[in-house]
Design a protein around this motif. Structure first.
Motif, PDB file in Angstrom:
ATOM      1  N   ASP A   1       0.829  -1.216   0.000  1.00 19.50           N
ATOM      2  CA  ASP A   1       0.000   0.000   0.000  1.00 19.50           C
ATOM      3  C   ASP A   1       0.861   1.262   0.000  1.00 19.50           C
ATOM      4  O   ASP A   1       0.512   2.265  -0.619  1.00 19.50           O
ATOM      5  CB  ASP A   1      -0.948   0.010   1.200  1.00 19.50           C
ATOM      6  CG  ASP A   1      -2.086  -0.994   1.063  1.00 19.50           C
ATOM      7  OD1 ASP A   1      -2.339  -1.463  -0.071  1.00 19.50           O
ATOM      8  OD2 ASP A   1      -2.716  -1.311   2.086  1.00 19.50           O
TER       9      ASP A   1
ATOM     10  N   ILE B   1       3.263   1.034  -3.660  1.00 23.51           N
ATOM     11  CA  ILE B   1       2.614   0.954  -4.969  1.00 23.51           C
ATOM     12  C   ILE B   1       1.649   2.127  -5.114  1.00 23.51           C
ATOM     13  O   ILE B   1       0.571   2.148  -4.530  1.00 23.51           O
ATOM     14  CB  ILE B   1       1.880  -0.392  -5.142  1.00 23.51           C
ATOM     15  CG1 ILE B   1       2.879  -1.543  -5.045  1.00 23.51           C
ATOM     16  CG2 ILE B   1       1.138  -0.434  -6.471  1.00 23.51           C
ATOM     17  CD1 ILE B   1       2.253  -2.930  -5.058  1.00 23.51           C
ATOM     18  N   ASP B   2       2.069   3.106  -5.902  1.00 24.22           N
ATOM     19  CA  ASP B   2       1.229   4.276  -6.156  1.00 24.22           C
ATOM     20  C   ASP B   2       0.671   4.213  -7.576  1.00 24.22           C
ATOM     21  O   ASP B   2       0.875   3.228  -8.283  1.00 24.22           O
ATOM     22  CB  ASP B   2       2.008   5.569  -5.896  1.00 24.22           C
ATOM     23  CG  ASP B   2       3.251   5.686  -6.767  1.00 24.22           C
ATOM     24  OD1 ASP B   2       3.363   4.966  -7.770  1.00 24.22           O
ATOM     25  OD2 ASP B   2       4.117   6.515  -6.429  1.00 24.22           O
ATOM     26  N   GLU B   3       0.001   5.269  -7.992  1.00 29.59           N
ATOM     27  CA  GLU B   3      -0.643   5.297  -9.312  1.00 29.59           C
ATOM     28  C   GLU B   3       0.346   5.146 -10.460  1.00 29.59           C
ATOM     29  O   GLU B   3      -0.011   4.709 -11.548  1.00 29.59           O
ATOM     30  CB  GLU B   3      -1.436   6.604  -9.516  1.00 29.59           C
ATOM     31  CG  GLU B   3      -2.549   6.830  -8.527  1.00 29.59           C
ATOM     32  CD  GLU B   3      -2.070   7.488  -7.234  1.00 29.59           C
ATOM     33  OE1 GLU B   3      -1.011   8.173  -7.221  1.00 29.59           O
ATOM     34  OE2 GLU B   3      -2.740   7.288  -6.203  1.00 29.59           O
ATOM     35  N   ASP B   4       1.600   5.487 -10.239  1.00 30.91           N
ATOM     36  CA  ASP B   4       2.621   5.397 -11.286  1.00 30.91           C
ATOM     37  C   ASP B   4       3.253   4.011 -11.391  1.00 30.91           C
ATOM     38  O   ASP B   4       4.006   3.744 -12.315  1.00 30.91           O
ATOM     39  CB  ASP B   4       3.726   6.431 -11.038  1.00 30.91           C
ATOM     40  CG  ASP B   4       3.198   7.860 -11.098  1.00 30.91           C
ATOM     41  OD1 ASP B   4       2.260   8.099 -11.877  1.00 30.91           O
ATOM     42  OD2 ASP B   4       3.735   8.712 -10.363  1.00 30.91           O
ATOM     43  N   SER B   5       2.952   3.139 -10.443  1.00 31.13           N
ATOM     44  CA  SER B   5       3.553   1.809 -10.427  1.00 31.13           C
ATOM     45  C   SER B   5       2.874   0.887 -11.441  1.00 31.13           C
ATOM     46  O   SER B   5       1.657   0.927 -11.606  1.00 31.13           O
ATOM     47  CB  SER B   5       3.435   1.190  -9.028  1.00 31.13           C
ATOM     48  OG  SER B   5       3.855  -0.161  -9.053  1.00 31.13           O
TER      49      SER B   5
ATOM     50  N   TYR C   1       0.033  -1.111  -9.927  1.00 27.48           N
ATOM     51  CA  TYR C   1      -1.123  -0.431  -9.345  1.00 27.48           C
ATOM     52  C   TYR C   1      -2.443  -1.127  -9.684  1.00 27.48           C
ATOM     53  O   TYR C   1      -3.274  -1.343  -8.812  1.00 27.48           O
ATOM     54  CB  TYR C   1      -1.169   1.042  -9.776  1.00 27.48           C
ATOM     55  CG  TYR C   1      -2.269   1.820  -9.105  1.00 27.48           C
ATOM     56  CD1 TYR C   1      -2.148   2.167  -7.764  1.00 27.48           C
ATOM     57  CD2 TYR C   1      -3.419   2.179  -9.789  1.00 27.48           C
ATOM     58  CE1 TYR C   1      -3.154   2.878  -7.128  1.00 27.48           C
ATOM     59  CE2 TYR C   1      -4.432   2.878  -9.155  1.00 27.48           C
ATOM     60  CZ  TYR C   1      -4.285   3.225  -7.831  1.00 27.48           C
ATOM     61  OH  TYR C   1      -5.281   3.913  -7.199  1.00 27.48           O
TER      62      TYR C   1
ATOM     63  N   LYS D   1      -2.693  -4.614  -7.698  1.00 33.71           N
ATOM     64  CA  LYS D   1      -2.347  -4.761  -6.283  1.00 33.71           C
ATOM     65  C   LYS D   1      -3.488  -5.290  -5.417  1.00 33.71           C
ATOM     66  O   LYS D   1      -3.235  -5.876  -4.375  1.00 33.71           O
ATOM     67  CB  LYS D   1      -1.767  -3.469  -5.709  1.00 33.71           C
ATOM     68  CG  LYS D   1      -2.742  -2.458  -5.203  1.00 33.71           C
ATOM     69  CD  LYS D   1      -1.987  -1.335  -4.505  1.00 33.71           C
ATOM     70  CE  LYS D   1      -2.941  -0.409  -3.823  1.00 33.71           C
ATOM     71  NZ  LYS D   1      -2.282   0.645  -3.090  1.00 33.71           N
ATOM     72  N   ASN D   2      -4.719  -5.130  -5.853  1.00 35.03           N
ATOM     73  CA  ASN D   2      -5.851  -5.666  -5.095  1.00 35.03           C
ATOM     74  C   ASN D   2      -6.428  -6.927  -5.730  1.00 35.03           C
ATOM     75  O   ASN D   2      -7.470  -7.411  -5.303  1.00 35.03           O
ATOM     76  CB  ASN D   2      -6.938  -4.601  -4.939  1.00 35.03           C
ATOM     77  CG  ASN D   2      -6.471  -3.463  -4.048  1.00 35.03           C
ATOM     78  OD1 ASN D   2      -5.858  -3.686  -3.010  1.00 35.03           O
ATOM     79  ND2 ASN D   2      -6.737  -2.237  -4.472  1.00 35.03           N
TER      80      ASN D   2
ATOM     81  N   ASN E   1      10.711   0.418 -13.079  1.00 35.87           N
ATOM     82  CA  ASN E   1       9.552   0.671 -12.235  1.00 35.87           C
ATOM     83  C   ASN E   1       9.276  -0.525 -11.322  1.00 35.87           C
ATOM     84  O   ASN E   1       9.031  -0.366 -10.124  1.00 35.87           O
ATOM     85  CB  ASN E   1       8.334   0.988 -13.113  1.00 35.87           C
ATOM     86  CG  ASN E   1       7.118   1.361 -12.319  1.00 35.87           C
ATOM     87  OD1 ASN E   1       6.549   0.541 -11.613  1.00 35.87           O
ATOM     88  ND2 ASN E   1       6.712   2.616 -12.444  1.00 35.87           N
TER      89      ASN E   1
ATOM     90  N   THR F   1       9.682  -0.493  -7.230  1.00 34.55           N
ATOM     91  CA  THR F   1       8.486  -0.778  -6.426  1.00 34.55           C
ATOM     92  C   THR F   1       8.723  -1.961  -5.497  1.00 34.55           C
ATOM     93  O   THR F   1       8.384  -1.898  -4.307  1.00 34.55           O
ATOM     94  CB  THR F   1       7.274  -1.046  -7.339  1.00 34.55           C
ATOM     95  OG1 THR F   1       7.074   0.085  -8.185  1.00 34.55           O
ATOM     96  CG2 THR F   1       6.025  -1.304  -6.518  1.00 34.55           C
TER      97      THR F   1
END
Length: 185
Positions: free
Chosen positions: A38, A41-45, A48, A51-52, A91, A95
């Motif tokens: 969490d 891992i951001d929007e640029d990863s 993203y 991840k869920n 990337n 990450t």
């Protein structure tokens, strides 16, 4: 004149003070990895969108386990990221290094032990103490060693021990004799 026979697991139990901290269970690891994911891992990863997704956490857990078993650190991942021109790979590496760093930080902060770190801790303990100083060590009954096991053997050698490695050879029947030791029934 004392002689001892140890497996790697027995060395861990003998030479590490395993009561100093609590070992974290798989469910606890999953919580720490989820927190690390969490955070890292951001929007640029590239991770993203997934991840869920079902199975993502388990795959990440397996990846971190393999990284530890093969003595790959987050710094090594970051260095690899710096040395590649592939933006997607860069990337991913950055990450994963971020998740790894956060996982380790949370383990250390909570004073938990991860069993995957035991062999590296054992190598450090052997290096810092005289357990094998002037000892004769025979290595027997193995098929291969993980990088962590090699780290323990290296620490034993550096501590001043003399080491003999028994390499099984095929006998007349073509079957390797797997040990130089015989244990009474």
């Amino acid at each position: 004149n004392n002689k001892f026979v140890y497996t790697f697991s027995q060395m861990k139990r003998t030479f590490l003070n395993i009561n100093e901290k609590l070992y974290i269970k798989q469910s606890g690891k999953n919580m720490l990895i989820r927190h690390g994911a969490d955070k890292a891992i951001d929007e640029d990863s590239v991770f993203y969108a997934s991840k869920n997704s079902p199975g993502f956490l388990e795959n990440l857990n397996t990846l971190l386990l393999e990284l530890k078993r093969y003595c790959v650190t987050s710094d090594m991942l970051k260095k690899s990221a710096e040395n590649t021109d592939n933006k997607i790979l860069k990337n991913k590496l950055i990450t994963i290094a971020g998740v790894f760093d956060e996982f380790q930080r949370l383990l250390d902060e909570g004073q938990f032990l991860d069993a995957e770190d035991d062999y590296m801790r054992l190598a450090e303990e052997i290096s810092n103490n005289g357990y094998f100083c002037d000892a004769y060590v025979w290595v027997d009954m193995f098929s291969d060693f993980s990088p962590q096991h090699l780290g323990v053997l290296e620490a034993i050698l550096k501590s001043g021990a003399q080491m003999t490695v028994y390499i099984p050879a095929k006998t007349d029947g073509g079957v390797p004799d797997d040990s130089i030791l015989e244990f009474p029934e």
